[in-house]
Design an enzyme around this catalytic site. Structure first.
Site, PDB file in Angstrom:
ATOM      1  N   SER A  31       1.031  -1.031   0.126  1.00 24.59           N
ATOM      2  CA  SER A  31      -0.079   0.291  -0.184  1.00 24.59           C
ATOM      3  C   SER A  31       0.078   1.181  -0.123  1.00 24.59           C
ATOM      4  O   SER A  31       0.378   2.303  -0.731  1.00 24.59           O
ATOM      5  CB  SER A  31      -0.952   0.071   1.092  1.00 24.59           C
ATOM      6  OG  SER A  31      -0.453  -0.503   2.172  1.00 24.59           O
ATOM      7  N   THR A  32       1.807   1.306   1.162  1.00 29.53           N
ATOM      8  CA  THR A  32       2.668   2.915   0.814  1.00 29.53           C
ATOM      9  C   THR A  32       3.386   2.486  -0.720  1.00 29.53           C
ATOM     10  O   THR A  32       3.437   3.882  -1.027  1.00 29.53           O
ATOM     11  CB  THR A  32       3.911   2.583   1.532  1.00 29.53           C
ATOM     12  OG1 THR A  32       3.550   2.046   3.163  1.00 29.53           O
ATOM     13  CG2 THR A  32       4.689   4.110   2.542  1.00 29.53           C
ATOM     14  N   ASP A  81      10.238   1.226  -1.645  1.00 31.73           N
ATOM     15  CA  ASP A  81       9.463   0.354  -1.207  1.00 31.73           C
ATOM     16  C   ASP A  81       9.163   0.846   0.029  1.00 31.73           C
ATOM     17  O   ASP A  81       9.688   1.321   1.308  1.00 31.73           O
ATOM     18  CB  ASP A  81      10.489  -0.869  -1.171  1.00 31.73           C
ATOM     19  CG  ASP A  81       9.027  -2.511  -1.805  1.00 31.73           C
ATOM     20  OD1 ASP A  81       8.196  -1.907  -0.955  1.00 31.73           O
ATOM     21  OD2 ASP A  81       9.533  -2.922  -1.614  1.00 31.73           O
ATOM     22  N   GLY A  82       8.326   0.249   1.103  1.00 29.78           N
ATOM     23  CA  GLY A  82       8.013  -0.313   1.982  1.00 29.78           C
ATOM     24  C   GLY A  82       8.617  -1.463   2.462  1.00 29.78           C
ATOM     25  O   GLY A  82       9.623  -1.874   2.350  1.00 29.78           O
ATOM     26  N   ALA A  83       7.691  -1.360   3.764  1.00 29.40           N
ATOM     27  CA  ALA A  83       8.717  -2.831   4.822  1.00 29.40           C
ATOM     28  C   ALA A  83       7.420  -3.147   5.795  1.00 29.40           C
ATOM     29  O   ALA A  83       6.069  -2.022   6.380  1.00 29.40           O
ATOM     30  CB  ALA A  83       9.984  -1.639   5.315  1.00 29.40           C
ATOM     31  N   GLY A  96       5.123  -9.303   3.712  1.00 30.66           N
ATOM     32  CA  GLY A  96       3.933  -8.935   4.491  1.00 30.66           C
ATOM     33  C   GLY A  96       3.024  -9.267   3.423  1.00 30.66           C
ATOM     34  O   GLY A  96       1.820 -10.182   2.881  1.00 30.66           O
ATOM     35  N   GLY A  97       3.284  -8.493   1.428  1.00 27.79           N
ATOM     36  CA  GLY A  97       2.899  -9.006   0.121  1.00 27.79           C
ATOM     37  C   GLY A  97       2.855 -10.214  -0.016  1.00 27.79           C
ATOM     38  O   GLY A  97       2.526 -10.103  -1.589  1.00 27.79           O
ATOM     39  N   GLU A 103      11.296  -7.967  -5.283  1.00 25.46           N
ATOM     40  CA  GLU A 103      11.875  -6.898  -4.182  1.00 25.46           C
ATOM     41  C   GLU A 103      13.012  -7.351  -3.740  1.00 25.46           C
ATOM     42  O   GLU A 103      13.716  -6.396  -3.765  1.00 25.46           O
ATOM     43  CB  GLU A 103      11.043  -6.776  -2.478  1.00 25.46           C
ATOM     44  CG  GLU A 103       9.014  -6.362  -2.833  1.00 25.46           C
ATOM     45  CD  GLU A 103       8.784  -6.068  -1.470  1.00 25.46           C
ATOM     46  OE1 GLU A 103       7.809  -5.712  -1.829  1.00 25.46           O
ATOM     47  OE2 GLU A 103       8.783  -7.504  -0.667  1.00 25.46           O
ATOM     48  N   LYS A 121       5.815   1.252  11.610  1.00 23.11           N
ATOM     49  CA  LYS A 121       6.626   0.139  11.399  1.00 23.11           C
ATOM     50  C   LYS A 121       8.243   0.004  11.506  1.00 23.11           C
ATOM     51  O   LYS A 121       8.997  -0.602  11.394  1.00 23.11           O
ATOM     52  CB  LYS A 121       6.797   0.123  10.383  1.00 23.11           C
ATOM     53  CG  LYS A 121       5.277   0.870   8.967  1.00 23.11           C
ATOM     54  CD  LYS A 121       4.975  -0.810   8.931  1.00 23.11           C
ATOM     55  CE  LYS A 121       3.809  -1.018   7.948  1.00 23.11           C
ATOM     56  NZ  LYS A 121       4.610  -0.821   6.901  1.00 23.11           N
TER      57      LYS A 121
HETATM   58  C1  5RP Z   1       5.657  -6.173   0.067  1.00 26.88           C
HETATM   59  C2  5RP Z   1       6.337  -5.642   1.281  1.00 26.88           C
HETATM   60  C3  5RP Z   1       5.941  -4.236   1.564  1.00 26.88           C
HETATM   61  O1  5RP Z   1       6.906  -3.348   1.571  1.00 26.88           O
HETATM   62  C4  5RP Z   1       5.707  -4.578   2.784  1.00 26.88           C
HETATM   63  O2  5RP Z   1       4.391  -5.549   3.342  1.00 26.88           O
HETATM   64  C5  5RP Z   1       4.878  -3.470   3.642  1.00 26.88           C
HETATM   65  O3  5RP Z   1       3.656  -3.161   2.522  1.00 26.88           O
HETATM   66  P1  5RP Z   1       2.486  -1.954   3.169  1.00 26.88           P
HETATM   67  O4  5RP Z   1       3.421  -0.963   2.178  1.00 26.88           O
HETATM   68  O5  5RP Z   1       0.997  -1.961   2.055  1.00 26.88           O
HETATM   69  O6  5RP Z   1       2.267  -1.607   4.674  1.00 26.88           O
HETATM   70  O7  5RP Z   1       7.158  -6.003   1.657  1.00 26.88           O
HETATM   71  O8  5RP Z   1       5.966  -8.126  -0.088  1.00 26.88           O
END
Ligand code: 5RP
Length: 222
Positions: A31-32, A81-83, A96-97, A103, A121
């Protein structure tokens, strides 16, 4: 009061300031990262993008941003990228995704990794978020037994296959105070493709939204 989504969006918006006109940009998943794709589209300066998943590729194309093949791109500047969790050394849990393998590949090629997140986070010690492990399907039971030997509680993510056709085992109950060592140990289990610890290639910069605005943090050693 800022919501978690607003904090994610503010970090995504700030990350665009680290890009230059004509850049090829690596783009994460989640989502981020989705907020970042929107900001990238509004900015309009990227010459193309390297996608870390099929869903991200599709979202980039929907915004008119050309998606390039990593095999045709020798190098590029920035991966954003997010985490799921990030510590003060900018080591992360990701996946998580379920996009952790692609990635990690895109992050490995990028010169700079910018992690965008919201303040929830940021943690002192990684491990509260279950650690994702991408596994070749026929090795699931074996890998789970090996994970138990190092003190983790494995759970098969139900009804989920990665873009690479593999399963995800989420590992609960780990306190990850030696992230590089655990990343390497899990890499050594036959049948495991990738684990979600991003410590050997940690982030170079963390941009995170807080209730009081956007903060940045560089890793000590960088
Ligand atoms: C996907 C990831 C995402 O960066 C992680 O799950 C964070 O997700 P979000 O931005 O929805 O909180 O590693 O594989």
């Amino acid at each position: 009061m800022m919501t978690q989504d607003e904090m994610k969006r503010s970090a995504a918006r700030e990350a665009v300031n680290y890009l230059s006109e004509g850049d090829i940009v690596g783009v994460g998943t989640g989502s981020t990262a989705d907020y970042f794709i929107q900001e990238l589209s509004s900015w309009g300066g990227a010459s193309g993008a390297i996608a870390s998943s099929e869903i991200t590729a599709s979202r980039l194309r929907d915004c008119g941003i050309p998606v390039l093949s990593l095999n045709d791109t020798d190098s590029f500047g920035v991966y954003v990228d997010g985490a799921d969790e990030i510590n003060r050394n900018l080591e992360m849990i990701k996946g998580g995704g379920g996009a952790l393998t692609r990635e990690k590949i895109v992050a490995a090629v990028a010169e700079k990794f910018i992690c965008i997140a919201d303040e929830t986070k940021v943690v002192d010690v990684l491990g509260t978020f279950p650690l994702p492990l991408e596994v070749i399907p026929m090795a699931g039971a074996y890998v789970s037994r090996e994970v138990q030997k190092i003190g983790g509680e494995p759970t098969l993510r139900q009804g989920f296959l990665t873009d690479n056709g593999n399963v995800i085992i989420d590992i609960h109950g780990l306190t990850i105070d030696k992230a590089v060592e655990l990343e390497l140990e899990l890499n050594g289990i036959v049948g495991a493709v990738t684990n979600g610890i991003f410590a050997r290639r940690s982030a170079d910069l963390l941009v995170y939204g807080t209730k009081n605005g956007v903060c940045t943090e560089y890793a000590d050693s960088k």
